[in-house]
Design an enzyme around this catalytic site. Structure first.
Site, PDB file in Angstrom:
ATOM      1  N   GLU A 428      -0.230 -19.753  13.207  1.00  0.00           N
ATOM      2  CA  GLU A 428      -0.688 -18.968  14.339  1.00  0.00           C
ATOM      3  C   GLU A 428       0.356 -17.891  14.668  1.00  0.00           C
ATOM      4  OE1 GLU A 428      -0.346 -21.325  17.766  1.00  0.00           O
ATOM      5  OE2 GLU A 428      -1.337 -19.896  19.091  1.00  0.00           O
ATOM      6  N   ASP A 501       1.552 -24.009  17.493  1.00  0.00           N
ATOM      7  CA  ASP A 501       2.498 -24.405  18.540  1.00  0.00           C
ATOM      8  C   ASP A 501       2.068 -25.707  19.202  1.00  0.00           C
ATOM      9  OD1 ASP A 501       3.997 -22.194  18.087  1.00  0.00           O
ATOM     10  OD2 ASP A 501       3.087 -20.995  19.692  1.00  0.00           O
ATOM     11  N   ASP A 503       1.537 -26.433  22.135  1.00  0.00           N
ATOM     12  CA  ASP A 503       1.116 -26.179  23.518  1.00  0.00           C
ATOM     13  C   ASP A 503      -0.413 -26.084  23.577  1.00  0.00           C
ATOM     14  OD1 ASP A 503       0.532 -23.814  22.327  1.00  0.00           O
ATOM     15  OD2 ASP A 503       1.980 -22.608  23.452  1.00  0.00           O
ATOM     16  N   ASP A 505      -2.460 -23.521  23.819  1.00  0.00           N
ATOM     17  CA  ASP A 505      -3.057 -22.543  22.905  1.00  0.00           C
ATOM     18  C   ASP A 505      -3.058 -23.058  21.470  1.00  0.00           C
ATOM     19  OD1 ASP A 505      -3.531 -20.828  24.942  1.00  0.00           O
ATOM     20  OD2 ASP A 505      -1.730 -19.598  24.618  1.00  0.00           O
TER      21      ASP A 505
END
Ligand code: 28F
Length: 638
Positions: A428, A501, A503, A505
């Site tokens: 990403e 990641d 997180d 997102d």
């Protein structure tokens, strides 16, 4: 008299040897000694109750997980027969629990046993693998009891009281020297009993977990049978025909039950069962069902001028777009084939299922012209979309006709062409992509950076997906096609690694990609080619010692406890982009150190629910779902 005694003991020895074999090689009988195998014990006992229900004598089954992981199963059937065998002098009930394959043997001769787990090994195997097991039988006005330890009889069948009821109750404690864990998973058992209840119309199954202070409890009973099953599967989807179509026929040999309903989604969800076993790999019953659908809808479309004389037939995949169906058959001597032995091989079943579905479905369509019209409109538009996708594909092919294969511009490919050793990292963001490109092993590791908003495949058809500028590079890089054309043997990388990641997102992009793989490249997941990279969450540094990376909060606590805490600095990584190429290599990509999680999906039904809810239109089920997020992780088995 002496001769008689001799015969008796010889028989006994044989019995004991039989069950010793089970204890020596438990995996051969129940698949494994993991939690799966443990649950198998419960299923074996419950299957015997289901057989009694299918024979028409049992209407309710109660399962309890008692404190200390003791399982109790009770039915209200006729009770296992208690009569003494004239030769062995052992009761029929004790024989069922001490002779290996007793169930199968009885079944083969009498046709009594119909249900039965994948292994279908019977109660004696459960007995052999239990530290202790006790059976109580109510029958012929009496209450009888027998007890076993590790498969050996410690109390032969004894009358311990009177009873005016009938039924069988079994309690057992699995042998902890055999199983890795005795900790039953309530949710898994609950799911399986719901499924059995759907498959056995009118049978009441309850489950209660008494291990915690607040007991968990569920009760299932579906008068609608497979109709209710389909309603359940489609509960979060928009329907084309409001009521599931239902067909049932028991012409003696092979009873067939089918229910189907169309949704406005683009997915095909057909679940098939043989003797209550989920036949994940399909087989002859599925073949018969698909042939019938294709035939009936094409004939209807032609006779009602929905497709014209010059038009081509609708294809099977057009007719199955948005379809949810359950097919359940009972077969006396099922032949299971395929890699996981979940593919029905009995060839006569194809014609039987096909005839029943052709007959019932064509009648239904004639009687319900509005529903027929709505379904066929969907089929026709699916067929147009398929045509459009084909043209788009050919256009792409022509444009690039001089190149052997087209690879996406953003892909930094590896030099090896041996798929077995090659991996592609879908990363990403461009900055993380940059680090990955510099840090990688160029020989075997390819990097494909993705950026921007990713398409939600749950809301789009195949033609859109093929032309989508975010997914097209993924399809081209993997190089094995998409949808019905996907050929897992052509993949260019043995490992497809999602590196996102840690997180929200990152979780989102991961889910979008997994949804895409699940819907359009399912064998990629089924055959274990999809992985999630696990970047560290923290770096712990202290003067004089080597930097330590921690991948979870627990690990961080552990590390901090180990080194005392003066002059320690903790860096929390918010994203992959914060790592330099060396760090990314060292922590996340180096085969010697990295942690990879393989994505497996052994329950397609659960996976469909997860993706429908997470990626679909309905907000309320999604909110509920995310609140129970732990379950999502568990079902993805990551
Ligand atoms: C809690 C577990 O195992 N229930 C069972 C029956 C009933 C019969 C049976 C079982 C047929 C010939 C062996 C009764 N009356 N619950 C259970 N309920 N097994 S297991 O028969 C077993 C074989 O002998 C039964 C007449 N026929 C069958």
């Amino acid at each position: 008299m002496e001769k008689y005694n001799h015969e008796y003991s010889a028989n006994q020895i044989q019995v004991l040897e039989g069950l010793e074999a089970v204890r020596k090689r438990p995996g051969m009988y129940i698949g494994s000694v993991s939690i799966r195998g443990l649950h198998h014990l419960v299923y074996e006992i419950v299957d015997n109750c289901v057989d009694e229900a299918l024979a028409g004598y049992c209407t309710a089954i109660e399962v309890k997980i008692e404190p200390g992981n003791i399982i109790s199963v009770e039915d209200n059937g006729r009770g296992i027969p208690i009569d003494i065998h004239p030769k062995t002098h052992i009761s029929a009930a004790e024989t069922v629990y001490t002779v290996l394959h007793a169930g199968g043997k009885f079944g083969g001769d009498s046709g009594y046993k119909v249900s039965g787990g994948l292994h279908g090994v019977g109660a004696s195997v459960v007995n052999a693998l239990s530290e202790w097991l006790e059976v109580q039988i109510q029958r012929d006005g009496g209450l009888y009891q027998m007890k076993f330890e590790r498969g050996k009889t410690v109390q032969a069948l004894t009358k311990i009281g009177d009873s005016d009821k009938t039924g069988t109750k079994v309690r057992f404690f699995a042998d902890d020297t055999i199983f890795e864990t005795l900790n039953y998973d309530y949710e898994i058992l609950e799911d399986r009993f719901r499924e059995i209840a759907f498959l056995t119309k009118g049978l009441k199954i309850s489950i209660e977990d008494l291990r915690e202070e607040t007991p968990k409890k569920a009760e299932f009973c579906y008068e609608g049978g497979l109709r209710s099953f389909v309603e359940y599967l489609n509960k979060n989807k928009e329907k084309v025909n409001p009521e599931p179509i239902y067909l049932e026929k028991d012409n003696g040999d092979v009873p067939v039950e089918v229910s189907l309903q169309y949704t406005t989604s683009y997915n095909e969800n057909i679940y098939t069962f043989v003797n209550n076993i989920n036949t994940v790999e399909g087989g002859t019953h599925l073949e018969g069902f698909k042939r019938a659908l294709t035939k009936v809808f094409n004939e209807y479309a032609r006779s009602h001028s929905i497709i014209k004389e010059k038009d081509a037939n609708l294809q099977g995949e057009d007719i199955r777009e948005g379809l949810t169906a359950v097919v359940s058959v009972k077969v006396k001597d099922p032949q299971f084939e395929g890699q996981t032995k979940t593919k029905l091989g009995n060839s006569n079943v194809t014609g039987i299922v096909q005839a029943i579905v052709v007959d019932g479905l064509s009648t239904f369509l004639e009687e319900n012209p509005n529903i027929a019209k709505a379904i066929l409109e969907k089929c026709v538009s699916a067929s147009r979309a398929r045509e459009a996708a084909r043209k788009a594909r050919e256009l792409v092919r022509k444009k690039n006709s001089l190149e052997v294969t087209t690879l996406p511009g953003k892909l930094a490919d590896c030099s090896s062409k041996n798929a077995d050793e090659c991996e592609v990292y879908i990363v990403e963001g461009d900055s993380a992509g940059g680090s990955a490109k510099q840090g990688r092993d160029r020989r075997t590791q390819a990097i494909l950076p993705l950026w921007g908003k990713m398409l939600n495949v749950e809301k789009s058809r195949a033609d859109k997906i093929y032309n989508n500028d975010k997914l097209k590079p993924v399809i081209q890089a993997i190089g094995a096609g998409i949808g019905a054309d996907f050929d897992v043997n052509k993949i260019r990388y043995g490992k497809v690694v999602i590196m996102a990641d840690a997180d929200v997102d990152g979780a989102h992009i991961r889910t979008l990609l997994l949804t895409f793989f699940f819907r359009y490249m399912r064998p990629l997941i089924e055959q274990g080619h999809v992985f999630l990279a696990q970047p560290p969450l923290y770096k712990v540094s202290k003067k004089g010692i080597k930097d330590v990376y921690c991948y979870t909060d627990e690990e961080l606590d552990e590390q901090l406890a180990k080194i005392g805490r003066d002059n320690v600095s903790i860096q929390r990584y918010k994203g992959l982009g914060e790592m330099n190429p060396e760090q990314l290599w060292e922590t996340t990509m180096d085969p010697a150190n990295r942690i990879f999680v393989r994505v497996t999906m052994d329950d397609a039904m659960k996976a469909d629910e997860i993706f429908t809810v997470l990626m679909g239109d309905e907000i309320e089920p999604r909110r509920e779902f995310i609140e129970k997020n732990a379950k999502f992780v568990k079902n993805l088995d990551i």
